[in-house]
Scaffold this active site. Structure first.
Site, PDB file in Angstrom:
ATOM      1  CD  GLU A 127      49.960  36.588  45.661  1.00 13.57           C
ATOM      2  OE1 GLU A 127      50.320  36.700  46.839  1.00 13.57           O
ATOM      3  OE2 GLU A 127      48.785  36.365  45.319  1.00 13.57           O
ATOM      4  CD  GLU A 147      46.351  40.602  43.977  1.00 16.45           C
ATOM      5  OE1 GLU A 147      46.658  41.458  43.134  1.00 16.45           O
ATOM      6  OE2 GLU A 147      46.854  39.467  44.011  1.00 16.45           O
TER       7      GLU A 147
HETATM    8  C1  1HE Z   1      38.273  34.343  35.436  1.00 13.49           C
HETATM    9  C2  1HE Z   1      39.411  35.034  35.917  1.00 13.49           C
HETATM   10  C3  1HE Z   1      39.653  34.993  37.313  1.00 13.49           C
HETATM   11  C4  1HE Z   1      39.339  35.298  33.769  1.00 13.49           C
HETATM   12  N1  1HE Z   1      38.793  34.305  38.075  1.00 13.49           N
HETATM   13  N2  1HE Z   1      37.479  33.672  36.229  1.00 13.49           N
HETATM   14  N3  1HE Z   1      42.564  38.362  38.906  1.00 13.49           N
HETATM   15  C5  1HE Z   1      42.084  39.358  38.195  1.00 13.49           C
HETATM   16  O1  1HE Z   1      41.504  40.308  38.689  1.00 13.49           O
HETATM   17  C6  1HE Z   1      42.226  39.235  36.692  1.00 13.49           C
HETATM   18  C7  1HE Z   1      40.874  39.035  36.072  1.00 13.49           C
HETATM   19  N4  1HE Z   1      40.955  38.623  34.674  1.00 13.49           N
HETATM   20  C8  1HE Z   1      41.198  39.528  33.695  1.00 13.49           C
HETATM   21  O2  1HE Z   1      41.502  40.690  33.906  1.00 13.49           O
HETATM   22  C9  1HE Z   1      41.095  39.008  32.276  1.00 13.49           C
HETATM   23  O3  1HE Z   1      40.272  37.854  32.293  1.00 13.49           O
HETATM   24  C10 1HE Z   1      42.463  38.637  31.646  1.00 13.49           C
HETATM   25  C11 1HE Z   1      43.244  39.918  31.362  1.00 13.49           C
HETATM   26  C12 1HE Z   1      43.271  37.716  32.519  1.00 13.49           C
HETATM   27  C13 1HE Z   1      42.223  37.888  30.313  1.00 13.49           C
HETATM   28  O4  1HE Z   1      41.360  38.639  29.494  1.00 13.49           O
HETATM   29  P1  1HE Z   1      40.619  37.919  28.261  1.00 13.49           P
HETATM   30  O5  1HE Z   1      39.843  38.991  27.532  1.00 13.49           O
HETATM   31  O6  1HE Z   1      41.605  37.104  27.492  1.00 13.49           O
HETATM   32  O7  1HE Z   1      39.602  36.840  28.908  1.00 13.49           O
HETATM   33  P2  1HE Z   1      38.175  37.100  29.604  1.00 13.49           P
HETATM   34  O8  1HE Z   1      37.118  37.151  28.545  1.00 13.49           O
HETATM   35  O9  1HE Z   1      38.211  38.237  30.568  1.00 13.49           O
HETATM   36  O10 1HE Z   1      38.001  35.772  30.479  1.00 13.49           O
HETATM   37  C14 1HE Z   1      37.738  34.513  29.883  1.00 13.49           C
HETATM   38  C15 1HE Z   1      37.007  33.689  30.931  1.00 13.49           C
HETATM   39  O11 1HE Z   1      37.866  33.476  32.066  1.00 13.49           O
HETATM   40  C16 1HE Z   1      35.781  34.401  31.477  1.00 13.49           C
HETATM   41  O12 1HE Z   1      34.868  33.404  31.855  1.00 13.49           O
HETATM   42  P3  1HE Z   1      33.596  33.048  30.895  1.00 13.49           P
HETATM   43  O13 1HE Z   1      32.917  31.957  31.617  1.00 13.49           O
HETATM   44  O14 1HE Z   1      32.807  34.322  30.783  1.00 13.49           O
HETATM   45  O15 1HE Z   1      34.198  32.635  29.562  1.00 13.49           O
HETATM   46  C17 1HE Z   1      36.297  35.058  32.738  1.00 13.49           C
HETATM   47  O16 1HE Z   1      35.287  35.298  33.695  1.00 13.49           O
HETATM   48  C18 1HE Z   1      37.259  33.989  33.237  1.00 13.49           C
HETATM   49  N5  1HE Z   1      38.264  34.539  34.100  1.00 13.49           N
HETATM   50  N6  1HE Z   1      40.056  35.615  34.860  1.00 13.49           N
HETATM   51  C19 1HE Z   1      37.731  33.673  37.543  1.00 13.49           C
HETATM   52  N7  1HE Z   1      40.706  35.568  37.863  1.00 13.49           N
HETATM   53  C20 1HE Z   1      45.645  34.345  46.991  1.00 13.49           C
HETATM   54  S1  1HE Z   1      45.160  35.902  46.697  1.00 13.49           S
HETATM   55  C21 1HE Z   1      45.351  36.239  45.021  1.00 13.49           C
HETATM   56  C22 1HE Z   1      44.465  37.392  44.670  1.00 13.49           C
HETATM   57  C23 1HE Z   1      44.316  37.571  43.185  1.00 13.49           C
HETATM   58  O17 1HE Z   1      44.845  36.868  42.393  1.00 13.49           O
HETATM   59  S2  1HE Z   1      43.337  38.889  42.756  1.00 13.49           S
HETATM   60  C24 1HE Z   1      43.482  38.988  41.030  1.00 13.49           C
HETATM   61  C25 1HE Z   1      42.407  38.229  40.321  1.00 13.49           C
END
Ligand code: 1HE
Length: 273
Positions: A127, A147
């Site tokens: 977005e 989402e």
């Molecule tokens: C996060 C987030 C997040 C990572 N919020 N903390 N977005 C999503 O559903 C995407 C979710 N994220 C992922 O699918 C993956 O993290 C990625 C593909 C982006 C990256 O993967 P990777 O293997 O490089 O990293 P990771 O090990 O998954 O994440 C590293 C850290 O970032 C980890 O935290 P840690 O404390 O365990 O190290 C994750 O929890 C954190 N992290 N993504 C919070 N999104 C206005 S409405 C909009 C609606 C949306 O955007 S919905 C989509 C949300």
């Protein structure tokens, strides 16, 4: 981040320097705004949205283009999901509206914004990219709207901007099935304006920024503010708005000077690519 940063970018002073979740630097008329939460994949927390809004409301007056990038391997993982829980309905509406205000400041701000995309460009990250005027994608970039899988809906203007960029049917597919597009598909479907090799995004964006910075500011204004509005108007209204905008742009001293320079043989011709 430092490997991607050319040496001639300088830190900025003033309110932009105080934004701890963004790294802001400038090179002449180009401002680089870098999402700087790589440990959380640049997930968009409330604080980061607020800082983005502040940054785009406070661009230095002599800046002509912004390059928006993300530190680390991913442009942006979208909404910070850790903050989603425990928000009531009223809070959720206000939260979405805060994203709208921040992204409006990007799309309808003072200067064109080029996004540099690598790795995940997902959810709110897509977005955010859609609110920019040009998108440069490295080969590693991929695009998704998780989402649907998270049980929520887009809230950062995606339902308004993405159908216009990629089509409603394609967005439905992404949200209903979790379909993810790679950089090739993103380019084919209209998300990506320019493709580059890994690590080449910033250099490509700077080359584009240099061209944009050389344009007349009124032309940039017309392209950013009049063009998308005309596209939403009826043809009759659009043509009328176009006539007014064309008259305003063409009568600036800068336009007059550029037209005279061409007629005197002193301006670049259009060159076949
Ligand atoms: C996060 C987030 C997040 C990572 N919020 N903390 N977005 C999503 O559903 C995407 C979710 N994220 C992922 O699918 C993956 O993290 C990625 C593909 C982006 C990256 O993967 P990777 O293997 O490089 O990293 P990771 O090990 O998954 O994440 C590293 C850290 O970032 C980890 O935290 P840690 O404390 O365990 O190290 C994750 O929890 C954190 N992290 N993504 C919070 N999104 C206005 S409405 C909009 C609606 C949306 O955007 S919905 C989509 C949300």
């Amino acid at each position: 981040m430092s490997a991607r940063q050319p040496l001639n970018f300088m830190p900025v002073d003033g309110p932009l320097a105080a934004l701890d979740l963004l790294q802001v630097s400038r090179c002449g008329p180009v401002l680089q705004v870098c999402l700087n939460r790589p440990a959380k994949r640049n997930a968009l927390s409330d604080a980061l949205i607020r800082q983005l809004h502040t940054a785009f409301l406070n661009l230095p007056q002599d800046i002509r283009v912004v390059v928006l990038s993300g530190a680390g391997e991913h442009f942006c993982a979208g909404l910070d999901l850790a903050e989603l829980v425990e928000r009531d309905i009223h809070g959720a509406v206000l939260h979405s509206r805060s994203w709208h205000a921040a992204f409006e400041a990007i799309q309808f701000g003072t200067v064109p914004v080029i996004a540099v995309l690598q790795g995940a460009v997902v959810g709110g990250g897509l977005e955010l990219a859609a609110a920019c005027h040009l998108r440069v994608a490295e080969d590693s970039a991929y695009f998704g709207l998780p989402e649907g899988q998270r049980g929520i809906f887009v809230g950062g203007g995606g339902s308004v901007r993405l159908p216009r960029l990629i089509g409603t049917a394609r967005m439905m597919d992404m949200m209903l099935t979790g379909r993810v597009f790679d950089a090739d598909e993103g380019e084919r479907h209209g998300i990506v304006s320019y493709r580059t090799a890994p690590g080449g995004g910033l250099a490509q964006a700077l080359a584009l920024a240099e061209k944009i910075a050389g344009n007349a500011p009124m032309t940039a204004f017309a392209v950013m503010h009049a063009l998308p509005r005309i596209a939403e108007q009826s043809p009759a209204e659009g043509l009328f708005t176009e006539a007014l905008m064309a008259a305003v742009a063409g009568n600036t001293p800068e336009a007059q000077g550029r037209l005279k320079a061409f007629l005197a043989g002193k301006a670049a011709k259009v060159v076949k690519p």
